[in-house]
Design a protein around this motif. Structure first.
Motif, PDB file in Angstrom:
ATOM      1  N   ALA A   1       0.817  -1.209   0.000  1.00 26.76           N
ATOM      2  CA  ALA A   1       0.000   0.000   0.000  1.00 26.76           C
ATOM      3  C   ALA A   1       0.852   1.260   0.000  1.00 26.76           C
ATOM      4  N   TYR A   2       2.128   1.119   0.205  1.00 25.80           N
ATOM      5  CA  TYR A   2       2.993   2.288   0.304  1.00 25.80           C
ATOM      6  C   TYR A   2       3.966   2.382  -0.852  1.00 25.80           C
ATOM      7  N   THR A   3       3.821   1.502  -1.814  1.00 25.00           N
ATOM      8  CA  THR A   3       4.672   1.579  -2.993  1.00 25.00           C
ATOM      9  C   THR A   3       4.115   2.611  -3.973  1.00 25.00           C
ATOM     10  N   THR A   4       4.939   3.581  -4.330  1.00 24.48           N
ATOM     11  CA  THR A   4       4.483   4.650  -5.223  1.00 24.48           C
ATOM     12  C   THR A   4       4.957   4.409  -6.647  1.00 24.48           C
ATOM     13  N   ASN A   5       4.513   5.271  -7.549  1.00 24.51           N
ATOM     14  CA  ASN A   5       4.876   5.112  -8.950  1.00 24.51           C
ATOM     15  C   ASN A   5       6.374   5.334  -9.166  1.00 24.51           C
ATOM     16  N   GLU A   6       6.942   6.294  -8.470  1.00 23.80           N
ATOM     17  CA  GLU A   6       8.366   6.532  -8.662  1.00 23.80           C
ATOM     18  C   GLU A   6       9.208   5.475  -7.964  1.00 23.80           C
ATOM     19  N   HIS A   7       8.662   4.932  -6.890  1.00 19.83           N
ATOM     20  CA  HIS A   7       9.349   3.838  -6.225  1.00 19.83           C
ATOM     21  C   HIS A   7       9.352   2.610  -7.136  1.00 19.83           C
ATOM     22  N   LEU A   8       8.221   2.403  -7.764  1.00 20.56           N
ATOM     23  CA  LEU A   8       8.100   1.281  -8.690  1.00 20.56           C
ATOM     24  C   LEU A   8       9.039   1.459  -9.879  1.00 20.56           C
ATOM     25  N   LYS A   9       9.105   2.690 -10.348  1.00 18.71           N
ATOM     26  CA  LYS A   9       9.980   2.985 -11.477  1.00 18.71           C
ATOM     27  C   LYS A   9      11.450   2.807 -11.092  1.00 18.71           C
ATOM     28  N   LYS A  10      11.758   3.178  -9.875  1.00 18.61           N
ATOM     29  CA  LYS A  10      13.120   3.002  -9.371  1.00 18.61           C
ATOM     30  C   LYS A  10      13.489   1.525  -9.320  1.00 18.61           C
ATOM     31  N   LEU A  11      12.569   0.742  -8.818  1.00 20.79           N
ATOM     32  CA  LEU A  11      12.820  -0.683  -8.649  1.00 20.79           C
ATOM     33  C   LEU A  11      13.011  -1.382  -9.986  1.00 20.79           C
ATOM     34  N   PHE A  12      12.229  -0.942 -10.968  1.00 17.80           N
ATOM     35  CA  PHE A  12      12.304  -1.594 -12.280  1.00 17.80           C
ATOM     36  C   PHE A  12      13.339  -0.928 -13.172  1.00 17.80           C
ATOM     37  N   SER A  13      13.762   0.278 -12.792  1.00 21.34           N
ATOM     38  CA  SER A  13      14.723   1.016 -13.596  1.00 21.34           C
ATOM     39  C   SER A  13      16.111   0.380 -13.511  1.00 21.34           C
ATOM     40  N   ARG A  14      16.330  -0.369 -12.457  1.00 22.87           N
ATOM     41  CA  ARG A  14      17.639  -0.994 -12.278  1.00 22.87           C
ATOM     42  C   ARG A  14      17.862  -2.140 -13.255  1.00 22.87           C
ATOM     43  N   PHE A  15      16.787  -2.659 -13.804  1.00 21.44           N
ATOM     44  CA  PHE A  15      16.886  -3.777 -14.754  1.00 21.44           C
ATOM     45  C   PHE A  15      16.879  -3.285 -16.189  1.00 21.44           C
ATOM     46  N   GLY A  16      16.372  -2.066 -16.386  1.00 25.97           N
ATOM     47  CA  GLY A  16      16.314  -1.523 -17.746  1.00 25.97           C
ATOM     48  C   GLY A  16      15.715  -0.128 -17.723  1.00 25.97           C
ATOM     49  N   GLU A  17      15.608   0.481 -18.889  1.00 30.29           N
ATOM     50  CA  GLU A  17      15.068   1.830 -18.971  1.00 30.29           C
ATOM     51  C   GLU A  17      13.543   1.810 -18.962  1.00 30.29           C
ATOM     52  N   VAL A  18      13.003   2.352 -17.914  1.00 26.82           N
ATOM     53  CA  VAL A  18      11.552   2.401 -17.796  1.00 26.82           C
ATOM     54  C   VAL A  18      11.009   3.677 -18.430  1.00 26.82           C
ATOM     55  N   THR A  19      10.236   3.511 -19.472  1.00 26.81           N
ATOM     56  CA  THR A  19       9.668   4.669 -20.155  1.00 26.81           C
ATOM     57  C   THR A  19       8.497   5.251 -19.362  1.00 26.81           C
ATOM     58  N   GLU A  20       7.706   4.355 -18.802  1.00 27.64           N
ATOM     59  CA  GLU A  20       6.535   4.816 -18.060  1.00 27.64           C
ATOM     60  C   GLU A  20       6.239   3.887 -16.899  1.00 27.64           C
TER      61      GLU A  20
END
Length: 95
Positions: free
Chosen positions: A16-35
């Motif tokens: 419930a506390y995971t935000t969009n930028e947190h999610l982007k950060k987490l997935f950004s480490r594996f590749g370039e997240v466009t959105e």
DNA sequence: GTTGAGCGTT
């Protein structure tokens, strides 16, 4: 010919506390997240608990999928899949 | 301060 397909990933069971930028950060480490998009409910003021992540590269998207699927994020176990609705993007793996 | 299955708002 190296066209960026931009594969969309479906992420669910988020904390419930995971935000969009947190999610982007987490997935950004594996590749370039466009959105990175988290779905929220304006009626209940509460996140629906799932979101979508768009990658520039479908290869990195699948790497992140396997890397983050069934992984603990923010203290909660999440599920990651290829997006189905709204926009086509899973055809790269299906076909 | 929650959870659960689940495919979204321009």
């Amino acid at each position: 010919m190296a066209k960026r397909l931009g594969l969309q990933l479906f992420v669910s069971r988020l904390s419930a506390y995971t935000t969009n930028e947190h999610l982007k950060k987490l997935f950004s480490r594996f590749g370039e997240v466009t959105e990175a998009r988290l779905i929220m409910d304006p009626k209940t003021r509460r996140p629906k608990g799932f979101g979508f992540v768009t990658y520039e590269s479908e290869v990195e998207a699948q790497k992140a999928l396997k890397a983050m699927n069934g992984r603990i994020v923010d203290g909660r176990l999440i599920f990651v899949e290829v997006a189905q609705t709204r926009k086509p993007g899973g055809d790269a793996l299906s076909r």
